[in-house]
Write an enzyme that holds these catalytic residues in place. Structure first.
Site, PDB file in Angstrom:
ATOM      1  N   GLU A  34       5.446 -12.134   8.521  1.00  0.00           N
ATOM      2  CA  GLU A  34       4.181 -11.952   7.799  1.00  0.00           C
ATOM      3  C   GLU A  34       3.087 -11.417   8.705  1.00  0.00           C
ATOM      4  OE1 GLU A  34       3.872 -11.803   4.698  1.00  0.00           O
ATOM      5  OE2 GLU A  34       5.943 -12.438   4.455  1.00  0.00           O
ATOM      6  N   TYR A  79      -2.745  -3.284  16.289  1.00  0.00           N
ATOM      7  CA  TYR A  79      -3.513  -4.508  15.988  1.00  0.00           C
ATOM      8  C   TYR A  79      -3.057  -5.661  16.872  1.00  0.00           C
ATOM      9  CZ  TYR A  79      -5.817  -2.492  11.898  1.00  0.00           C
ATOM     10  OH  TYR A  79      -6.599  -1.733  11.064  1.00  0.00           O
ATOM     11  N   TYR A 117      -4.078 -14.777   3.202  1.00  0.00           N
ATOM     12  CA  TYR A 117      -2.800 -14.186   2.802  1.00  0.00           C
ATOM     13  C   TYR A 117      -1.623 -14.867   3.508  1.00  0.00           C
ATOM     14  CZ  TYR A 117       1.344 -11.489   2.720  1.00  0.00           C
ATOM     15  OH  TYR A 117       2.651 -11.167   2.602  1.00  0.00           O
ATOM     16  N   ASP A 135      -2.346  -9.760  -1.495  1.00  0.00           N
ATOM     17  CA  ASP A 135      -2.398  -8.724  -0.466  1.00  0.00           C
ATOM     18  C   ASP A 135      -2.780  -7.406  -1.148  1.00  0.00           C
ATOM     19  OD1 ASP A 135      -0.122  -8.118  -1.912  1.00  0.00           O
ATOM     20  OD2 ASP A 135       0.935  -7.335  -0.166  1.00  0.00           O
ATOM     21  N   CYS A 187       4.604  -0.065  -8.757  1.00  0.00           N
ATOM     22  CA  CYS A 187       3.183   0.111  -9.093  1.00  0.00           C
ATOM     23  C   CYS A 187       2.491   0.795  -7.921  1.00  0.00           C
ATOM     24  CB  CYS A 187       2.563  -1.256  -9.399  1.00  0.00           C
ATOM     25  SG  CYS A 187       1.015  -1.150 -10.334  1.00  0.00           S
ATOM     26  N   CYS A 197       8.658  -0.297 -14.877  1.00  0.00           N
ATOM     27  CA  CYS A 197       7.949  -1.574 -14.710  1.00  0.00           C
ATOM     28  C   CYS A 197       8.390  -2.600 -15.758  1.00  0.00           C
ATOM     29  CB  CYS A 197       6.442  -1.357 -14.812  1.00  0.00           C
ATOM     30  SG  CYS A 197       5.512  -2.878 -14.610  1.00  0.00           S
TER      31      CYS A 197
END
Length: 354
Positions: A34, A79, A117, A135, A187, A197
């Site tokens: 994650e 990051y 999250y 998210d 989506c 969908c």
DNA sequence: TACACGTGGGC
DNA sequence: TGCCCAAGTGT
């Protein structure tokens, strides 16, 4: 007609991708995945995740490692505060929680690098808690489902309320995975594949005829461009590197000393002057290595690299925690930013010490 | 609250 | 090519 969670989860079971962390039971590995996945696409994460798990199979192996080493395994993923925070968080779990990842939302959420999250994701995937995740994918899916016309950041409360109603208490983790996977595979941002969908019956955006209008697009201001110069300072077959301060851009990574240049006509002069000011020793540019371009998230840079010679070499003989002299194979031991690797690649072509 | 924080892929 | 963005968090 089936209800929303049933349609969604049935779709997910048929269509989910096989991923290294999918179906994983170990909370440590779920948490790691994650963190790596924050703002980073699945395909990019896969090789980094595999390498990391091989070297750091459990939480104590992370806690016991040096920051340099964990950053080396994060090198290229970006990051880097994610890595520094995860490293610290693992040490906190070892020291304060007896090595057991806290399974209460309030406790886990307090760990460095764990936000709304990640807390919801790990608690639902690893511990079966009914905490909905929100998210980028979920925000987009929910914006379309309810035809949310305001900027998407304002929708969190509305989205969460609806998701808490829908989330399957028997399979909260699977529900969360399913709605994210729907966003990721069906989506889509620009062109939603509504034909594929499973939940169009519930989708106000679909019924409106233009689901792609949601969420509302926001315009951004252009990012600045900097010109910089970096020095490859040779002395006794080794070159000089320094460690960047934590809590800054590329914090904790090592780099070639570099300065921003404002006078583009005299880059070498400014490099010499500022290196002396920042690092405390005098250098002499020998020749130009080359120029590389790099784009960060909030600025772009043109970096000019110079071979330099140390003039007063009685300084900085011994490596410290903040600087060191390394031979070219040291590059594989210290974590460097991408922009420095681009210069190293040019150097390689030029046979290093020329 | 808005901005800093990386990198590579898509169009 | 240049711009947008991706399983967000910290300040």
């Amino acid at each position: 007609m089936s209800d929303f969670p049933t349609l969604l989860i049935n779709w997910y079971r048929k269509n989910k991708r096989l991923l290294p962390w999918r179906g994983e039971k170990d909370p440590y590995k779920i948490w790691l995945s994650e963190v790596m996945l924050q703002q980073t696409q699945v395909e990019t994460v896969i090789p980094f995740y595999k390498n990391w798990i091989q070297r750091f199979p459990d939480i104590s192996s992370v806690a016991e490692a040096s920051q340099d080493e964990v950053l080396k395994y994060w090198e290229g993923l970006g990051y880097y505060s994610r890595c520094r925070n995860f490293h610290r968080a693992c040490q906190i779990v070892i020291n304060n929680y007896d090595g057991k990842i806290p399974n209460q939302l309030e406790d886990f959420r307090k760990l460095p690098g764990v936000g709304d999250y990640t807390a919801a994701a790990v608690l639902s995937f690893a511990f079966g808690k009914s905490t909905p995740v929100i998210d980028g994918n979920v925000s987009r899916v929910m914006s379309r489902l309810v035809k949310f016309s305001e900027p998407v950041e304002k929708g969190r409360t509305v989205f969460r309320k609806q998701l808490e109603e829908w989330i399957d208490p028997e399979n909260p983790g699977e529900f969360n995975q399913a709605i994210m996977e729907l966003g990721s595979l069906v989506c889509l941002r620009n062109q939603p594949h509504c034909i594929k969908c499973p939940v169009t019956d519930f989708c106000v955006g679909f019924k409106s005829g233009s689901p792609e209008k949601y969420p509302r697009k926001v315009s951004r201001s252009p990012i600045p461009h900097k010109t910089m110069a970096a020095a490859v300072i040779w002395n006794n077959s080794k070159f000089f590197i320094q460690k960047r301060p934590s809590n800054s851009l590329l914090g904790g990574l090592w780099e070639l000393p570099g300065v921003e240049v404002t006078n583009k006509k005299s880059k070498e002069h400014q490099l010499v002057k500022d290196i002396k000011k920042c690092i405390g020793f005098e250098i002499q540019p020998v020749n130009k290595i080359g120029t590389v371009q790099h784009a960060y998230s909030h600025f772009k840079v043109t970096l000019h690299g110079y071979h330099c010679r140390l003039i007063n070499n009685n300084l900085l003989k011994n490596p410290t925690k903040k600087h060191g002299w390394i031979s070219s194979d040291g590059i594989s031991h210290y974590p460097f930013p991408r922009v420095n690797h681009k210069l190293f690649e040019i150097l390689q072509e030029q046979n290093w010490e020329q």
